[in-house]
Design a protein around this motif. Structure first.
Motif, PDB file in Angstrom:
ATOM      1  N   LEU A   4      11.853   1.179  12.201  1.00 48.69           N
ATOM      2  CA  LEU A   4      11.277   0.738  10.938  1.00 48.69           C
ATOM      3  C   LEU A   4      10.120   1.683  10.639  1.00 48.69           C
ATOM      4  CD1 LEU A   4      11.139  -3.140  11.540  1.00 48.69           C
ATOM      5  CD2 LEU A   4      12.936  -1.828  10.401  1.00 48.69           C
ATOM      6  N   VAL A   5      10.179   2.325   9.488  1.00 48.88           N
ATOM      7  CA  VAL A   5       9.175   3.332   9.160  1.00 48.88           C
ATOM      8  C   VAL A   5       8.528   2.976   7.829  1.00 48.88           C
ATOM      9  CG1 VAL A   5       8.718   5.762   8.750  1.00 48.88           C
ATOM     10  CG2 VAL A   5      10.466   5.090  10.414  1.00 48.88           C
ATOM     11  N   GLU A   6       7.239   2.677   7.896  1.00 51.24           N
ATOM     12  CA  GLU A   6       6.489   2.332   6.686  1.00 51.24           C
ATOM     13  C   GLU A   6       5.934   3.584   6.025  1.00 51.24           C
ATOM     14  OE1 GLU A   6       5.442  -0.877   9.835  1.00 51.24           O
ATOM     15  OE2 GLU A   6       5.625   1.301   9.741  1.00 51.24           O
ATOM     16  N   SER A   7       5.764   3.493   4.725  1.00 50.41           N
ATOM     17  CA  SER A   7       5.123   4.566   3.964  1.00 50.41           C
ATOM     18  C   SER A   7       4.487   3.967   2.721  1.00 50.41           C
ATOM     19  CB  SER A   7       6.133   5.647   3.578  1.00 50.41           C
ATOM     20  OG  SER A   7       7.155   5.111   2.763  1.00 50.41           O
ATOM     21  N   GLY A   8       3.636   4.756   2.080  1.00 42.55           N
ATOM     22  CA  GLY A   8       3.042   4.334   0.817  1.00 42.55           C
ATOM     23  C   GLY A   8       1.605   3.870   0.901  1.00 42.55           C
ATOM     24  N   GLY A   9       1.060   3.812   2.104  1.00 44.71           N
ATOM     25  CA  GLY A   9      -0.335   3.411   2.225  1.00 44.71           C
ATOM     26  C   GLY A   9      -1.269   4.490   1.709  1.00 44.71           C
ATOM     27  N   GLY A  10      -2.549   4.137   1.647  1.00 44.83           N
ATOM     28  CA  GLY A  10      -3.530   5.112   1.182  1.00 44.83           C
ATOM     29  C   GLY A  10      -4.828   4.450   0.798  1.00 44.83           C
ATOM     30  N   LEU A  11      -5.658   5.227   0.114  1.00 49.45           N
ATOM     31  CA  LEU A  11      -6.960   4.763  -0.352  1.00 49.45           C
ATOM     32  C   LEU A  11      -6.875   4.482  -1.849  1.00 49.45           C
ATOM     33  CD1 LEU A  11     -10.041   4.359  -0.007  1.00 49.45           C
ATOM     34  CD2 LEU A  11     -10.285   6.829  -0.398  1.00 49.45           C
ATOM     35  N   VAL A  12      -7.339   3.318  -2.252  1.00 47.91           N
ATOM     36  CA  VAL A  12      -7.279   2.935  -3.655  1.00 47.91           C
ATOM     37  C   VAL A  12      -8.534   2.142  -3.995  1.00 47.91           C
ATOM     38  CG1 VAL A  12      -6.002   0.801  -3.195  1.00 47.91           C
ATOM     39  CG2 VAL A  12      -5.798   1.898  -5.433  1.00 47.91           C
ATOM     40  N   GLN A  13      -8.956   2.213  -5.232  1.00 50.31           N
ATOM     41  CA  GLN A  13     -10.110   1.431  -5.670  1.00 50.31           C
ATOM     42  C   GLN A  13      -9.702  -0.016  -5.914  1.00 50.31           C
ATOM     43  OE1 GLN A  13     -11.806   3.481  -9.085  1.00 50.31           O
ATOM     44  NE2 GLN A  13     -13.277   4.508  -7.750  1.00 50.31           N
ATOM     45  N   ALA A  14     -10.660  -0.892  -5.813  1.00 46.52           N
ATOM     46  CA  ALA A  14     -10.417  -2.307  -6.105  1.00 46.52           C
ATOM     47  C   ALA A  14      -9.838  -2.444  -7.505  1.00 46.52           C
ATOM     48  CB  ALA A  14     -11.708  -3.094  -5.982  1.00 46.52           C
ATOM     49  N   GLY A  15      -8.834  -3.299  -7.617  1.00 48.05           N
ATOM     50  CA  GLY A  15      -8.137  -3.480  -8.875  1.00 48.05           C
ATOM     51  C   GLY A  15      -6.915  -2.596  -9.031  1.00 48.05           C
ATOM     52  N   ALA A  40      -6.399  -6.438   9.940  1.00 52.59           N
ATOM     53  CA  ALA A  40      -7.670  -5.855   9.510  1.00 52.59           C
ATOM     54  C   ALA A  40      -8.551  -5.596  10.727  1.00 52.59           C
ATOM     55  CB  ALA A  40      -8.366  -6.804   8.545  1.00 52.59           C
ATOM     56  N   PRO A  41      -9.497  -4.697  10.631  1.00 50.78           N
ATOM     57  CA  PRO A  41     -10.374  -4.401  11.763  1.00 50.78           C
ATOM     58  C   PRO A  41     -11.055  -5.662  12.277  1.00 50.78           C
ATOM     59  CG  PRO A  41     -10.677  -2.780  10.038  1.00 50.78           C
ATOM     60  CD  PRO A  41      -9.788  -3.842   9.467  1.00 50.78           C
ATOM     61  N   GLY A  42     -10.945  -5.893  13.586  1.00 49.42           N
ATOM     62  CA  GLY A  42     -11.597  -7.034  14.202  1.00 49.42           C
ATOM     63  C   GLY A  42     -10.932  -8.369  13.968  1.00 49.42           C
ATOM     64  N   LYS A  43      -9.759  -8.336  13.346  1.00 46.87           N
ATOM     65  CA  LYS A  43      -9.063  -9.594  13.060  1.00 46.87           C
ATOM     66  C   LYS A  43      -7.668  -9.591  13.672  1.00 46.87           C
ATOM     67  CE  LYS A  43     -11.465 -10.614   8.725  1.00 46.87           C
ATOM     68  NZ  LYS A  43     -11.301 -10.996   7.293  1.00 46.87           N
ATOM     69  N   THR A  91      -7.858  -4.544   2.810  1.00 48.70           N
ATOM     70  CA  THR A  91      -7.887  -3.388   3.698  1.00 48.70           C
ATOM     71  C   THR A  91      -7.379  -3.766   5.079  1.00 48.70           C
ATOM     72  OG1 THR A  91      -9.698  -2.314   2.522  1.00 48.70           O
ATOM     73  CG2 THR A  91      -9.382  -1.708   4.840  1.00 48.70           C
ATOM     74  N   ALA A  92      -6.371  -3.040   5.547  1.00 48.13           N
ATOM     75  CA  ALA A  92      -5.749  -3.352   6.834  1.00 48.13           C
ATOM     76  C   ALA A  92      -4.665  -2.319   7.114  1.00 48.13           C
ATOM     77  CB  ALA A  92      -5.125  -4.742   6.816  1.00 48.13           C
ATOM     78  N   VAL A  93      -4.150  -2.370   8.332  1.00 46.93           N
ATOM     79  CA  VAL A  93      -2.904  -1.666   8.643  1.00 46.93           C
ATOM     80  C   VAL A  93      -1.770  -2.639   8.344  1.00 46.93           C
ATOM     81  CG1 VAL A  93      -1.510  -0.545  10.401  1.00 46.93           C
ATOM     82  CG2 VAL A  93      -4.005  -0.271  10.417  1.00 46.93           C
ATOM     83  N   TRP A 112       9.444  -3.910  14.970  1.00 41.70           N
ATOM     84  CA  TRP A 112       8.223  -3.613  14.230  1.00 41.70           C
ATOM     85  C   TRP A 112       8.123  -2.128  13.915  1.00 41.70           C
ATOM     86  CZ3 TRP A 112       4.570  -7.268  12.798  1.00 41.70           C
ATOM     87  CH2 TRP A 112       4.767  -8.548  13.303  1.00 41.70           C
ATOM     88  N   GLY A 113       7.511  -1.852  12.766  1.00 39.47           N
ATOM     89  CA  GLY A 113       7.182  -0.477  12.446  1.00 39.47           C
ATOM     90  C   GLY A 113       5.842  -0.097  13.039  1.00 39.47           C
ATOM     91  N   GLN A 114       5.461   1.155  12.822  1.00 34.64           N
ATOM     92  CA  GLN A 114       4.213   1.676  13.375  1.00 34.64           C
ATOM     93  C   GLN A 114       3.012   1.331  12.519  1.00 34.64           C
ATOM     94  OE1 GLN A 114       4.753   2.445  16.454  1.00 34.64           O
ATOM     95  NE2 GLN A 114       4.691   4.665  16.580  1.00 34.64           N
ATOM     96  N   GLY A 115       3.238   0.993  11.274  1.00 41.01           N
ATOM     97  CA  GLY A 115       2.149   0.606  10.387  1.00 41.01           C
ATOM     98  C   GLY A 115       1.711   1.721   9.461  1.00 41.01           C
ATOM     99  N   THR A 116       1.137   1.305   8.342  1.00 39.42           N
ATOM    100  CA  THR A 116       0.564   2.241   7.383  1.00 39.42           C
ATOM    101  C   THR A 116      -0.785   1.685   6.915  1.00 39.42           C
ATOM    102  OG1 THR A 116       0.994   3.488   5.335  1.00 39.42           O
ATOM    103  CG2 THR A 116       1.762   1.217   5.375  1.00 39.42           C
ATOM    104  N   GLN A 117      -1.771   2.560   6.846  1.00 40.55           N
ATOM    105  CA  GLN A 117      -3.131   2.129   6.526  1.00 40.55           C
ATOM    106  C   GLN A 117      -3.288   1.955   5.018  1.00 40.55           C
ATOM    107  OE1 GLN A 117      -5.976   1.557   8.628  1.00 40.55           O
ATOM    108  NE2 GLN A 117      -6.815   0.760   6.707  1.00 40.55           N
ATOM    109  N   VAL A 118      -3.852   0.822   4.643  1.00 42.71           N
ATOM    110  CA  VAL A 118      -4.242   0.569   3.256  1.00 42.71           C
ATOM    111  C   VAL A 118      -5.743   0.332   3.237  1.00 42.71           C
ATOM    112  CG1 VAL A 118      -4.079  -1.035   1.320  1.00 42.71           C
ATOM    113  CG2 VAL A 118      -2.012  -0.370   2.574  1.00 42.71           C
ATOM    114  N   THR A 119      -6.444   1.118   2.452  1.00 47.31           N
ATOM    115  CA  THR A 119      -7.893   0.977   2.336  1.00 47.31           C
ATOM    116  C   THR A 119      -8.249   0.779   0.866  1.00 47.31           C
ATOM    117  OG1 THR A 119      -8.237   2.418   4.245  1.00 47.31           O
ATOM    118  CG2 THR A 119     -10.129   2.026   2.806  1.00 47.31           C
TER     119      THR A 119
END
Length: 122
Positions: A4-15, A40-43, A91-93, A112-119
């Protein structure tokens, strides 16, 4: 070998919006419920959304209802997560996963996939 390979994550502004994809191979995709989870970090890892093999059953965590849409294309062995009106707390993987049963519990997912970061920046 299941992949399972995720893609499409990235950095985006709120909204803003992002569309995640999860490409599956080595598995009969149409036999599985597919889910999106995030950590999410720490969760702890939490379910975001799940969709049954035939699309008849769909679930969302409360905090994303009305903003996120899970969909799947069984012909393309691909799962999607359209995320709109993103918030910093999103924000999370993000991980996709496959289960033989419709479930919101990560323990019931087999692959499970490896994950993709969304910020999401404020």
């Amino acid at each position: 070998q299941v992949q399972l390979v995720e893609s499409g994550g990235g950095l985006v502004q709120a909204g803003g919006s992002l569309r995640l994809s999860c490409a599956a191979s080595g598995v009969t995709f149409s036999n599985y419920t597919m889910g999106w989870f995030r950590r999410a970090p720490g969760k702890e890892r939490e379910v975001v959304a799940a969709r049954s093999w035939d699309g008849r059953a769909t679930s969302y965590r409360t905090s994303v209802k009305g903003r996120f849409t899970i969909s799947r294309d069984n012909a393309k062995n691909t799962l999607y997560l359209q995320m709109d009106s993103l918030k910093p707390e999103d924000t999370a993987v993000y991980y996709c996963a496959a289960s033989r049963t419709f479930s919101n519990y990560d323990s019931e997912y087999d692959y499970w996939g490896q994950g993709t970061q969304v910020t999401v920046s404020s």
